[in-house]
Design an enzyme around this catalytic site. Structure first.
Site, PDB file in Angstrom:
ATOM      1  N   GLU A 116       0.862  -1.173   0.000  1.00 15.05           N
ATOM      2  CA  GLU A 116       0.000   0.000   0.000  1.00 15.05           C
ATOM      3  C   GLU A 116       0.904   1.229   0.000  1.00 15.05           C
ATOM      4  OE1 GLU A 116      -4.133   0.515   2.223  1.00 15.05           O
ATOM      5  OE2 GLU A 116      -2.445   0.857   3.588  1.00 15.05           O
ATOM      6  N   ASN A 117       0.767   2.056  -1.040  1.00 18.21           N
ATOM      7  CA  ASN A 117       1.623   3.246  -1.176  1.00 18.21           C
ATOM      8  C   ASN A 117       3.109   2.877  -1.159  1.00 18.21           C
ATOM      9  OD1 ASN A 117      -0.666   5.000  -1.165  1.00 18.21           O
ATOM     10  ND2 ASN A 117      -0.738   4.841   1.078  1.00 18.21           N
ATOM     11  N   ALA A 169       4.668   0.342   0.236  1.00 19.16           N
ATOM     12  CA  ALA A 169       5.216  -0.370   1.396  1.00 19.16           C
ATOM     13  C   ALA A 169       4.218  -1.420   1.867  1.00 19.16           C
ATOM     14  CB  ALA A 169       5.523   0.611   2.524  1.00 19.16           C
ATOM     15  N   GLU A 222       3.596  -9.430   3.931  1.00 23.79           N
ATOM     16  CA  GLU A 222       4.775  -9.172   4.746  1.00 23.79           C
ATOM     17  C   GLU A 222       4.495  -8.101   5.799  1.00 23.79           C
ATOM     18  OE1 GLU A 222       8.458  -8.738   2.549  1.00 23.79           O
ATOM     19  OE2 GLU A 222       7.608  -9.770   0.797  1.00 23.79           O
ATOM     20  N   TYR A 223       5.291  -8.128   6.859  1.00 26.62           N
ATOM     21  CA  TYR A 223       5.212  -7.161   7.964  1.00 26.62           C
ATOM     22  C   TYR A 223       3.808  -7.109   8.572  1.00 26.62           C
ATOM     23  CZ  TYR A 223       9.847  -5.725   6.510  1.00 26.62           C
ATOM     24  OH  TYR A 223      11.177  -5.720   6.197  1.00 26.62           O
ATOM     25  N   MET A 227      12.395 -16.430   1.230  1.00 28.29           N
ATOM     26  CA  MET A 227      13.083 -15.236   0.715  1.00 28.29           C
ATOM     27  C   MET A 227      14.531 -15.222   1.223  1.00 28.29           C
ATOM     28  SD  MET A 227      10.026 -12.400   0.748  1.00 28.29           S
ATOM     29  CE  MET A 227       9.142 -12.928   2.219  1.00 28.29           C
ATOM     30  N   THR A 228      15.310 -16.184   0.729  1.00 32.52           N
ATOM     31  CA  THR A 228      16.686 -16.383   1.196  1.00 32.52           C
ATOM     32  C   THR A 228      17.663 -15.510   0.395  1.00 32.52           C
ATOM     33  OG1 THR A 228      16.548 -18.421  -0.112  1.00 32.52           O
ATOM     34  CG2 THR A 228      16.512 -18.637   2.289  1.00 32.52           C
ATOM     35  N   TYR A 229      17.508 -14.211   0.541  1.00 30.06           N
ATOM     36  CA  TYR A 229      18.411 -13.242  -0.070  1.00 30.06           C
ATOM     37  C   TYR A 229      18.259 -11.928   0.673  1.00 30.06           C
ATOM     38  CZ  TYR A 229      13.975 -12.991  -2.673  1.00 30.06           C
ATOM     39  OH  TYR A 229      12.649 -12.978  -3.009  1.00 30.06           O
ATOM     40  N   GLU A 230      19.072 -10.954   0.298  1.00 31.91           N
ATOM     41  CA  GLU A 230      19.077  -9.623   0.906  1.00 31.91           C
ATOM     42  C   GLU A 230      19.749  -9.594   2.273  1.00 31.91           C
ATOM     43  OE1 GLU A 230      17.455  -6.300  -0.586  1.00 31.91           O
ATOM     44  OE2 GLU A 230      18.559  -7.610  -1.946  1.00 31.91           O
TER      45      GLU A 230
END
Length: 428
Positions: A174-175, A177, A217-218, A280-283
């Site tokens: 949303e927006n 994020a 997420e989050y 999500m095994t990166y970053e």
């Protein structure tokens, strides 16, 4: 196929002659960006059947056989040597190809603006033969249960033409994020949730999606069980349509891992409900942090080993980056590294005449250079060695396969090595 690491002052002619292949074939298959200016440490995939092993100090025929998974007697026979022969450092041994395993591959594709660029469409078309799923990112959920659609253009047609399952990625963005408040509404307001599921079914039927993929997420920690219940409801609905359900999961190493990204993601429940998950095994190395490998193999392994303690390994797809980063040094909080493709990283190394190094602990290539303005840089990216290490992990842990973030960043060696390691499973 064999992975060759370029030595100082080596040329393509030298390399081609040593493997009895043509220079044109090396350039074409690897899409080599610097054919007349190779850099030390650059990798080139040699398109031959099988590979070669160069004897290292301390090696024996038996130790090499253990490494490559071939009986030492067979290794001796193939190479025309005695089982008792003392090996010389640098001696080249031929290793026959090993049996391929079946695996699934997904790639996210993220259109920008109001249409899919021709470059993105071309990339999707070029790699579709290596994919099980193609995942346009993303359908954004709205607070009233409707969906904001991304541009798709010819992506559904590309998927159909290549026997690829079109994956409907739905996010709580949303927006720009991820919104925990949007998540709260969708997961707890039953009237809106029903409308949300109705809209998913309508749109998925309209475009021909075969997998519905939630990347929420989050979320608030207190919505963990609400998310699980929503997935159960969604799974029952989608099963009636003959669709798969998958989710994206933050990279946890324990069930009670603290942090906004982790707490609402219940590995055990997702493993029970979903047909498969994407980790999500990166970053670890990311654009807003200090320079380091984007997906170092040690942390990647720890996340996956935790995941397969909570769910069958056949439900786990390893997330893999198709990019690296170029950081300006010294790192300053608030600065942003520039994303680069593996091909761009090689071009940078060639332009500034620096060697590419390899971190065997992280299983990742990297180098430093100084630009025209005297600014120092550090680059971490992916190459044939790093992706082969990940493929070996997929096979060792019997994973479902691998999921790439994201198309549009050129890494031709990845697709070469997929075909050498795996039979890509097609589901449609």
């Amino acid at each position: 196929m064999h992975i060759h690491v370029v030595s100082q002052n080596e040329t393509l002619n030298n390399i081609a002659q040593s493997y009895n292949v043509s220079v044109d074939e090396l350039i074409r298959t690897n899409e080599i960006p610097n054919p007349n200016d190779l850099v030390a440490g650059q990798t080139i995939v040699i398109p031959i059947t099988g590979s070669f092993y160069y004897v290292q100090p301390g090696d024996s025929l038996w130790s090499i056989s253990q490494r490559v998974g071939i009986p030492y007697q067979e290794l001796a026979r193939i190479n025309g040597i005695s089982v008792n022969q003392t090996l010389s450092v640098g001696q080249r041994l031929y290793i026959p190809p090993r049996p391929k395993t079946d695996a699934e591959f997904n790639a996210y594709v993220e259109p920008r603006g109001t249409s899919v660029s021709p470059a993105l469409e071309n990339d999707a078309r070029r790699v579709a033969p290596y994919l099980t799923y193609l995942a346009p990112f993303s359908f954004q959920a709205l607070r009233n249960g409707s969906l904001r659609e991304p541009p798709l253009n010819t992506l559904p047609a590309i998927a159909r033409e290549n026997n690829v399952v079109l994956m409907m990625v739905i996010t709580n963005l949303e927006n720009g994020a991820f919104s925990d408040e949007l998540g709260r509404i969708l997961l707890n307001d039953q009237e809106i949730q029903t409308r949300f599921l109705d809209n998913i079914v309508r749109v998925a039927n309209q475009y021909g999606f075969g997998d519905i993929h939630f990347d929420f997420e989050y979320l608030r920690p207190e919505d963990r069980e609400a998310y699980n219940q929503f997935l159960r409801r969604a799974k029952a609905r989608f099963t009636q349509q003959g669709w798969l359900l998958s989710t994206a999961l933050a990279p946890k190493t324990r069930a009670d891992q603290p942090g906004r990204w982790y707490e609402a993601h219940d590995y055990s429940a997702h493993g029970e409900i979903a047909d498969f998950v994407v980790l999500m095994t990166y970053e670890w190395g990311y654009s807003g942090g200090p320079a380091m490998a984007v997906s170092p193999i040690g942390p990647v392994r720890r996340v996956i080993e935790y995941a397969i303690s909570e769910m069958p390994s056949s439900k786990v797809m390893m997330g893999q980056n198709l990019y690296g980063y170029d950081w300006t040094l010294p790192f300053v909080q608030g600065s942003t590294a520039r994303a680069v493709s593996p091909q761009q990283a090689i071009e940078i190394a060639a332009r500034y005449n620096v060697s590419i190094l390899y971190d065997y602990n992280a299983q990742a290539p990297h180098f430093n250079y100084t630009d025209e303005n005297g600014r120092r840089h550090e680059v971490w990216f992916e190459d044939a060695r790093s992706i082969q290490a990940k493929f070996d992990l997929v096979k060792e842990l019997n994973l479902r396969g691998m999921s790439y973030w994201k198309l549009g960043l050129s890494f031709p060696q990845n697709w070469l090595l997929i075909s050498d390691n795996f039979n890509v499973r097609k589901r449609t």
